[in-house]
Design a protein around this motif. Structure first.
Motif, mmCIF file in Angstrom:
data_model
loop_
_atom_site.group_PDB
_atom_site.id
_atom_site.type_symbol
_atom_site.label_atom_id
_atom_site.label_comp_id
_atom_site.label_asym_id
_atom_site.label_seq_id
_atom_site.Cartn_x
_atom_site.Cartn_y
_atom_site.Cartn_z
ATOM 1 N N MET A 40 0.845 -1.192 0.000
ATOM 2 C CA MET A 40 0.000 0.000 0.000
ATOM 3 C C MET A 40 0.879 1.240 0.000
ATOM 4 S SD MET A 40 -3.045 0.998 -0.163
ATOM 5 C CE MET A 40 -4.000 2.484 0.059
ATOM 6 N N PRO A 41 1.624 1.470 -1.097
ATOM 7 C CA PRO A 41 2.556 2.599 -1.111
ATOM 8 C C PRO A 41 1.887 3.957 -0.992
ATOM 9 C CG PRO A 41 2.335 1.619 -3.310
ATOM 10 C CD PRO A 41 1.657 0.697 -2.345
ATOM 11 N N GLN A 42 0.587 4.051 -1.349
ATOM 12 C CA GLN A 42 -0.095 5.349 -1.256
ATOM 13 C C GLN A 42 -0.178 5.829 0.191
ATOM 14 O OE1 GLN A 42 -1.030 2.445 -2.828
ATOM 15 N NE2 GLN A 42 -3.039 2.828 -3.747
ATOM 16 N N ALA A 43 -0.212 4.881 1.139
ATOM 17 C CA ALA A 43 -0.356 5.269 2.540
ATOM 18 C C ALA A 43 0.891 5.989 3.036
ATOM 19 C CB ALA A 43 -0.656 4.041 3.395
ATOM 20 N N GLY A 44 2.044 5.436 2.789
ATOM 21 C CA GLY A 44 3.282 6.113 3.189
ATOM 22 C C GLY A 44 3.515 6.164 4.683
ATOM 23 N N PHE A 45 2.831 5.303 5.460
ATOM 24 C CA PHE A 45 3.039 5.291 6.902
ATOM 25 C C PHE A 45 2.700 3.908 7.432
ATOM 26 C CE2 PHE A 45 -1.443 6.270 6.336
ATOM 27 C CZ PHE A 45 -2.072 5.531 7.315
ATOM 28 N N SER A 46 3.074 3.676 8.682
ATOM 29 C CA SER A 46 2.691 2.463 9.389
ATOM 30 C C SER A 46 1.898 2.879 10.622
ATOM 31 C CB SER A 46 3.939 1.666 9.792
ATOM 32 O OG SER A 46 4.676 1.289 8.640
ATOM 33 N N LEU A 47 1.156 1.944 11.198
ATOM 34 C CA LEU A 47 0.319 2.267 12.352
ATOM 35 C C LEU A 47 0.379 1.138 13.371
ATOM 36 C CD1 LEU A 47 -1.764 4.160 13.715
ATOM 37 C CD2 LEU A 47 -3.538 2.808 12.594
ATOM 38 N N GLU A 48 0.365 1.544 14.639
ATOM 39 C CA GLU A 48 0.468 0.614 15.749
ATOM 40 C C GLU A 48 -0.843 -0.115 16.033
ATOM 41 O OE1 GLU A 48 -0.038 4.844 17.517
ATOM 42 O OE2 GLU A 48 1.006 3.911 15.850
ATOM 43 N N PRO A 64 0.754 -4.447 14.417
ATOM 44 C CA PRO A 64 1.031 -3.212 13.669
ATOM 45 C C PRO A 64 0.853 -3.426 12.170
ATOM 46 C CG PRO A 64 2.648 -3.497 15.399
ATOM 47 C CD PRO A 64 1.814 -4.758 15.388
ATOM 48 N N ALA A 65 0.306 -2.412 11.521
ATOM 49 C CA ALA A 65 0.057 -2.465 10.079
ATOM 50 C C ALA A 65 1.097 -1.616 9.361
ATOM 51 C CB ALA A 65 -1.345 -1.963 9.773
ATOM 52 N N TYR A 66 1.785 -2.206 8.409
ATOM 53 C CA TYR A 66 2.850 -1.543 7.665
ATOM 54 C C TYR A 66 2.451 -1.448 6.196
ATOM 55 C CZ TYR A 66 5.404 -3.139 11.812
ATOM 56 O OH TYR A 66 5.798 -3.387 13.113
ATOM 57 N N GLU A 73 6.825 0.641 16.110
ATOM 58 C CA GLU A 73 5.406 0.292 16.195
ATOM 59 C C GLU A 73 5.126 -0.698 17.317
ATOM 60 O OE1 GLU A 73 3.488 2.157 14.686
ATOM 61 O OE2 GLU A 73 4.808 2.978 13.148
ATOM 62 N N LEU A 74 6.058 -1.587 17.593
ATOM 63 C CA LEU A 74 5.858 -2.519 18.694
ATOM 64 C C LEU A 74 5.956 -1.829 20.044
ATOM 65 C CD1 LEU A 74 7.734 -5.635 17.329
ATOM 66 C CD2 LEU A 74 5.293 -5.454 17.800
ATOM 67 N N ALA A 75 6.803 -0.813 20.177
ATOM 68 C CA ALA A 75 6.854 -0.051 21.428
ATOM 69 C C ALA A 75 5.514 0.617 21.706
ATOM 70 C CB ALA A 75 7.970 0.986 21.368
ATOM 71 N N PHE A 117 3.010 2.065 24.724
ATOM 72 C CA PHE A 117 2.855 3.519 24.747
ATOM 73 C C PHE A 117 1.942 3.969 23.608
ATOM 74 C CE2 PHE A 117 7.142 2.437 26.285
ATOM 75 C CZ PHE A 117 7.014 2.859 27.598
ATOM 76 N N GLY A 118 0.649 4.002 23.877
ATOM 77 C CA GLY A 118 -0.322 4.385 22.861
ATOM 78 C C GLY A 118 -1.485 3.419 22.823
ATOM 79 N N ASP A 119 -1.179 2.116 22.866
ATOM 80 C CA ASP A 119 -2.238 1.107 22.784
ATOM 81 C C ASP A 119 -2.730 0.716 24.177
ATOM 82 O OD1 ASP A 119 -1.454 1.374 20.186
ATOM 83 O OD2 ASP A 119 -1.287 -0.762 19.773
ATOM 84 N N SER A 120 -1.831 0.196 25.010
ATOM 85 C CA SER A 120 -2.226 -0.120 26.386
ATOM 86 C C SER A 120 -2.442 1.162 27.183
ATOM 87 C CB SER A 120 -1.173 -0.995 27.058
ATOM 88 O OG SER A 120 -1.538 -1.263 28.400
#
Length: 463
Positions: A291-299, A304-306, A318-320, A324-327
């Motif tokens: 998905m090169p249009q996205a240009g980002f990854s998300l936790e 995590p989605a890359y 993303e695993l950190a 810090f962010g998810d829990s």
């Protein structure tokens, strides 16, 4: 004449105060149309606490059509005559409250539901929404100028919704302060793989479709939910420390080079479990899509989605975020440095762990890379403003703040502080003031000057 931003926020605050005053009397009141977050005033909803989402979605990649049925279980926090949900663009065909048909109206992305009877304070209730249409991603300056949310791919969909795009595909209280558990059931064309949060409960083929059920048993913010569909090579197993792993990689990327996502995910999950405290979820993993249009990854919580994985450092970042962010999630979006500054600092810690560069040297490199008149230093990290909430300063200056803190209080206190933070706010929400108080308690030091200089004051701090 359009109201100014300050006037709009003032109106929201006044309305919220009015709601609270009437609610105190015990009389039925409408739920607030938003929680009043200054960055997204109409996101989230007042008057109830989301407890569980049961999502059933059917997606046709050929047409882009999504048909969904979402049942939200919630608890009324005051006696409600009506309440709101967030849903963008998709057409609603039916709403039920506790199994009985309910009236609803729409004002843009805001859906107001009026049950047949008032919902008394403290009562649990369910609201079921049946809906459908063609979801569209969001765009604009917020997420690096990229599209985000529900993004169609060549063979399915890539779903990454931070900060405000969960409501592009399911009705919700779309703010990280209102976390819930999830069951996510996905119907997709046979031969495609549907990946979501938590653990895989079941998957089976029937006719020309594949049905997949995922369950996230730990509280999750709406923006971390996913229903990514496509062709994937899936590898499962356990980390050396025993944590289940599920990694799905688009076969198009098989020979694209880059790190071994499975191996790095397993190693980093175990290492962060030693540094940050026990891993907070049932499973770790990754979704790697072309998905090169996205240009980002998300936790995405637990996986995590890359949009593509170019280096090991992205994976450990993303695993950190699982800690810090998810829990531990932000109470308001202005505190986003608690997610991004910490995950960036984790990249520095990983380099230190691997013996390639100390965190102190990473700090010096980041600090020295920008002259004092660089716009980078104008961002107030503790309140970076909505359209610049993902600016590089939030990441880099946030990480610099943590290194300055480490050097002030020493390694012993610093590495007690990190797991103390993730334990104290596990599965909850917190803000910058909470972190300052805990840092001072753990270290026994007055740290107000350090945080004021590095988080609240524009300009390049002197060393």
């Amino acid at each position: 004449m359009a109201l100014s931003r300050s006037a709009r926020l003032g109106a929201v605050a006044t309305a919220a105060a009015s709601f609270l005053a009437v609610a105190a009397s015990g009389a039925p009141t409408p739920g607030a149309p938003g929680i009043g977050d200054p960055y997204f005033p109409r996101l989230g909803n007042g008057g109830f606490d989301a407890r569980h989402y049961d999502l059933s979605v059917a997606y046709d990649p050929g047409t882009g059509r999504l048909d969904g049925r979402t049942t939200l279980t919630a608890r009324a926090t005051r006696t409600l005559s009506s309440f709101d949900l967030d849903l963008q663009r998709l057409r609603i065909t039916r709403v039920e409250v506790d199994g009985r048909r309910a009236a609803f109206t729409r004002d843009g992305d805001e859906v107001t539901v009026t049950p047949r009877r008032e919902l008394r304070a403290g009562r649990r209730f369910t609201v079921t929404v049946t809906y459908g249409g063609t979801p569209r991603p969001l765009g604009g300056p917020i997420v690096f100028g990229s599209e985000y949310g529900w993004m169609k791919t060549a063979d399915g969909v890539f779903v990454a919704c931070e900060p405000n795009a969960a409501s592009t595909w399911f009705p919700s209280s779309d703010h990280p302060s209102d976390k819930a558990t999830y069951d996510i059931r996905i119907k997709a064309p046979r031969g495609l793989t549907a990946v979501s949060n938590g653990r895989l409960v079941s998957t089976y083929d029937k006719g020309g479709s594949t049905y997949t059920h995922w369950q996230e048993s730990r509280p999750m913010a709406t923006y971390l939910a996913t229903a990514t569909v496509g062709r994937f090579d899936v590898r499962t197993g356990r980390t050396p420390g025993g944590i289940p792993v599920y990694v799905a990689v688009d076969p198009v990327l098989k020979d694209a080079g880059g790190p071994d996502v499975y191996a790095v995910t397993a190693a980093a999950t175990d290492y962060w479990s030693k540094v940050f405290g026990p891993y907070p979820f049932e499973e770790t993993g990754a979704i790697v899509d072309d998905m090169p249009q996205a240009g980002f990854s998300l936790e995405v919580q637990s996986k995590p989605a890359y949009s593509a994985v170019r280096d090991e450092s992205t994976i450990v970042h993303e695993l950190a975020h699982q800690w810090f962010g998810d829990s531990v999630s932000v109470a308001r979006w202005k505190d986003i440095w608690l997610n991004e500054g910490f995950a960036t600092y984790a990249q520095w810690l990983w380099a230190e762990h691997r013996g390639t560069r100390t965190a102190h040297d990473s700090f010096l490199a980041a600090y020295g890379a920008r002259a004092a008149d660089d716009p980078f230093w104008r961002i107030v990290v503790a309140d970076p403003q909505r359209d610049t909430m993902f600016s590089s300063a939030v990441y880099q200056r946030g990480a610099m703040t943590l290194q300055m803190l480490r050097e002030r209080i020493g390694d012993r206190a610093f590495f007690r502080l990190l797991p103390a933070w993730t334990e104290r706010h596990r599965y909850g929400n917190a803000d910058t003031a909470d972190f300052l108080r805990l840092a001072e308690r753990v270290s026994g030091r007055d740290l107000d000057d350090l945080f004021t200089r590095w988080l609240f004051t524009p300009g390049k701090p002197a060393l």
